[in-house]
Design a protein around this motif. Sequence first.
Motif, PDB file in Angstrom:
ATOM      1  N   ASP B 258     -33.714   5.510  10.476  1.00 50.39           N
ATOM      2  CA  ASP B 258     -33.901   4.250   9.754  1.00 50.39           C
ATOM      3  C   ASP B 258     -32.568   3.553   9.535  1.00 50.39           C
ATOM      4  OD1 ASP B 258     -36.482   4.985   9.657  1.00 50.39           O
ATOM      5  OD2 ASP B 258     -36.436   5.706   7.580  1.00 50.39           O
ATOM      6  N   LEU B 259     -31.551   4.348   9.245  1.00 53.16           N
ATOM      7  CA  LEU B 259     -30.234   3.777   9.019  1.00 53.16           C
ATOM      8  C   LEU B 259     -29.719   3.081  10.275  1.00 53.16           C
ATOM      9  CD1 LEU B 259     -28.684   6.681   6.945  1.00 53.16           C
ATOM     10  CD2 LEU B 259     -28.802   4.308   6.196  1.00 53.16           C
ATOM     11  N   VAL B 260     -29.963   3.724  11.432  1.00 50.86           N
ATOM     12  CA  VAL B 260     -29.498   3.128  12.685  1.00 50.86           C
ATOM     13  C   VAL B 260     -30.217   1.795  12.920  1.00 50.86           C
ATOM     14  CG1 VAL B 260     -29.414   3.417  15.184  1.00 50.86           C
ATOM     15  CG2 VAL B 260     -28.799   5.318  13.692  1.00 50.86           C
ATOM     16  N   LYS B 261     -31.517   1.760  12.593  1.00 48.82           N
ATOM     17  CA  LYS B 261     -32.259   0.493  12.740  1.00 48.82           C
ATOM     18  C   LYS B 261     -31.628  -0.590  11.880  1.00 48.82           C
ATOM     19  CE  LYS B 261     -36.682   2.415  13.712  1.00 48.82           C
ATOM     20  NZ  LYS B 261     -37.632   3.100  12.836  1.00 48.82           N
ATOM     21  N   LEU B 262     -31.355  -0.212  10.632  1.00 48.77           N
ATOM     22  CA  LEU B 262     -30.753  -1.183   9.715  1.00 48.77           C
ATOM     23  C   LEU B 262     -29.376  -1.611  10.215  1.00 48.77           C
ATOM     24  CD1 LEU B 262     -31.696   0.220   6.216  1.00 48.77           C
ATOM     25  CD2 LEU B 262     -32.641  -1.779   7.375  1.00 48.77           C
TER      26      LEU B 262
END
Lengths: 584, 472
Positions: B258-262
């Motif tokens: 999720d962090l990478v998406k953000l």
Amino acid sequence: MPPSMTESSANKLTNGDVCHRTANGKKSSGRNGFVKNHCLFQQPQQKKYRRPSEKNNHVVHNASLYNKPFVEQFEETPLLVAVLTYVGYGILTIFGYLRDFLRNRGVEKCHVARERDEQKDFVPLYQDFENFYTRNLYMRIRDNWNRPICSVPGAKMDLVERASKDYNWTFEHTGKVVKDVINMGSYNYLGFAENTGMCADSATGSTHKYGVGVGSTRYEMGNLDIHEELEQLVARFLGVESSMAFGMGFATNSMNIPALAGKGCLILSDELNHASLVLGARLSGATIRVFKHNNMVSLEKLLRDAIVHGQPRTHRPWKKILILVEGIYSMEGSIVRLPEVIALKKHYKAYLYLDEAHSIGALGPRGGGVVDYFGLDPKDVDIMMGTFTKSFGAAGGYIGGKRELIDYLRSHSHSSIYATAMSPPVSQQIITSMKIIMGEDDTTLGAERLKQLSENTTYFRRKLREMGFIIYGNDDSPVVPMMLYMPAKIGAFGREMLKRNIGTVVVGFPATPIIESRARFCVSAAHTRDMLDTALEAISEVGDVLQLKYSRHHDFPSSLGPWSSAESLLLEPSHVKPSCHITN
Amino acid sequence: MASGQQWVLVEMVQALYEAPAYHLVLEGILILWIIRLLFSKTYKLQERSDLTEKEKEDLIEEWQPEPLVPLMSKDHPSLNYDIVTGPPSHKIIVNGKECINFASFNFLGFLDNERVKQKALTSLRRYGVGTCGPRGFYGTFDVHLELEDRLAKFMKTEEAIIYSYGFATIASAIPAYSKRGDIVFVDEAACFSIQKGLQASRSFIKYFKHNDMEDLERLLKEQEIEDQRNPRKARVTRRFIVVEGLYINTADVCPLPDLVKLKYKYKVRIFLEESMSFGVLGEHGRGVTEHFGVNIDDIDLISANMENAVASIGGFCCGRSFVIDHQRLSGQGYCFSASLPPMLAAAAIEALNIMEEDPEIFTILREKCKHVHKALQEIPGVKVVGEAYAPALHLQLERSSGSRDTDVRMLRSIVDYCLERQIALTLARYLDKEERFLPPPSIRVVVTIEQTEEDIEKAASCIREAALAILK
């Protein structure tokens, strides 16, 4: 306390050897006049402080506090050299812009690592100008730093040979080893960087016993018996009630100062203090004020103003005032004026934090650092800090002082609660080397090393000065900075010395003021007279080639002689264009 | 118009003649007064009252500083550290009692590994102990270069850089990139060295709720709106997300995918601190990126210490050369500190060798973790905090007594009870006043691959007994 001694009496004490710059006529006349104020040390009558270039550090103001001559020299930069140095940087900068322009246009191949394509539209990680210096100045002479070594960093060392095909952007190891390079760069003051002998043997023993790691913090499950032993020994060595050891010298400063000062406290810091002290002071949240390097008048003024005016805006009195000084300044080779600092700190009720990173082991008849050197009482220094990296040939740092202080640190130091404890073999190396220095191994080995270091220091400094180099710092400091000034000579000196099989450290901006680039030698007890002579011969030779013998003092007593000679030497074409040296 | 003005001028001159003498004198004096006012020194509303020397002396005489350190009560727990005699390995002697170690971060048991010791000794015989210099000045040893190379290869990144102290690694890395004016988004549970790094960077710091991606996104959106308002500033404001792989304070994992998406959505760089997860998570021990199958190049910087799983000393950062190389001149703890003793670097290399040769150990460790996690469930009055595969769990009180001191004392009693019965545990220690978000008091339970099933059963039952006896 009566107003301070006059200069003349100071000069008498040190046989008139101290005042080298009176000829320049820069001495303020007000200094010898009577003083109205109650300062411990005479405050200059004029409002402004001296320009930094006019260093007056060699003058002893309060000779009565010293038990021995305090001789420190910082010969002024010759004007022409200063101008040429600026010109050199000017040329480098112009070429830098030109080459950046060419790189942008794709004419010159750009070696800088690039951002990934996926992240091209992110905010750039670096501002372009941030790396201008690295790209265009440092890169030209990068081969003088990070030279990999593959032996003990003792008096002689072996270097891994490197070659660069793309002008220092990348290095390749040729597979060859440069053998037996005389090591003038490592902080191996007492020669304890050894792979044989008592220290190595005992470290081997403790590796067998404990292994190398600890796997926990001191407060949790990492408080080994060997750490306790080490701390008791350090306390005894320093002559303080208690001590605590930490795994990294840098962190000893940066993680403990915040435990000692905070909001509402004032930190008075020497302008040339090490980055770790500066970081620790910043992390503490205290107000920081900086005094001129080793300048007691500047320090006293700050102390008086601080107490009289209190905190800015609120004018509440400061909670406490902490003075941060170092024992030996590693880039200047100067020794802190500790007797005067202690007199000031007592009079103004400030606390003193003394960082003996370079001086512990390297100074004093018993190797006890600056306190020992000046014959003072360690109890007068509130916080005795030092590192084990240098004289003890290990790693880590310590803090010594009153029991209450150490008890407090045990529960409030960032390091004792969050950082892994010191490696056992490293602790053992310190224990053994410290015992040797203290003579507790029933030999005179330690005393011999201390004597050897002191003799080597005196000899090396005297010889360099006789050769006509400008040497900074105190006569007793084993850190010997030799001025190069011009940027081109930084690279040239380092390379020429390596060609002659001598490893030296060269430093330039930003570690030094922009025009005061220098080479630095660290004298060690492990150096034999032969090695020093070989090194000195090579330095002299390179000094002639690069025309580094700037000093206008000894051989030229008149004020005209040195000028004409300096000019004639410096006007040779190779030195008017410093960039020639570094591009090749 | 012109004639009008002329007329006025004439009239004025005429008026001058006609005016009475006293009037002229008065005007003259007023004019002189104005001139005087113009040329006189400006005065301040608050009259400056310089102190006399005497007054200054009195002030200096009067001033009493606070003591350098506050007095500590004699029974403060920190004055009596537990003393470990001998090596802190699987069997550990704490305060004279031999125990099974559930406290040292020796996850893979390398601390008393014979191969690691031998490699360290070979290095000691070749290089001695200390390096006597920073990396720049003859403190770079061939071993350091080898270790950096090996770490980069192990992590499958372009470059790695080693520090001589685990704590200093991320604390130096953050301020090397993030400067005044930049923005850092940090998880509330971030460890102390991250907090110090942030403080040293002097950037704007925005904390988001622990592992709460919605909260993070809210902050990122706020920032986006802010940026639209001031696009010129936004173009030079760097943004970073700083998270831990496996949180030391909560023993859970960050939601990395999720962090990478953000990251790509809001164009923020990610710094990942992996001290707990390096050599633990993932099939080959590469940490949380491998655990989630995230491309390691998507993470801008990974930092970890070599003091836990690797059981040596020091730390490293790895990532793309574009990012990492910058630290060689800007990482304070790298440039200004003596380099890592070669024997410790050699020990780390050997540990990497073992990790590469035998990736099975990571599976074994995970099994043990699950076992410990399960064994510690349903102890009355105590709850286990952390993921089942986390090697350093926290035991917290189910119900706090309301006072932190009492809680700590109760937990300490449990630890003491276990120490008596040969189970070495420790409290998780924090600087209560310095932590940004102080975690609740807890007992640390560390899993290592050396613990046998019996050891684990024994520890669990011992803790259960203690909890029953002490918490009632």
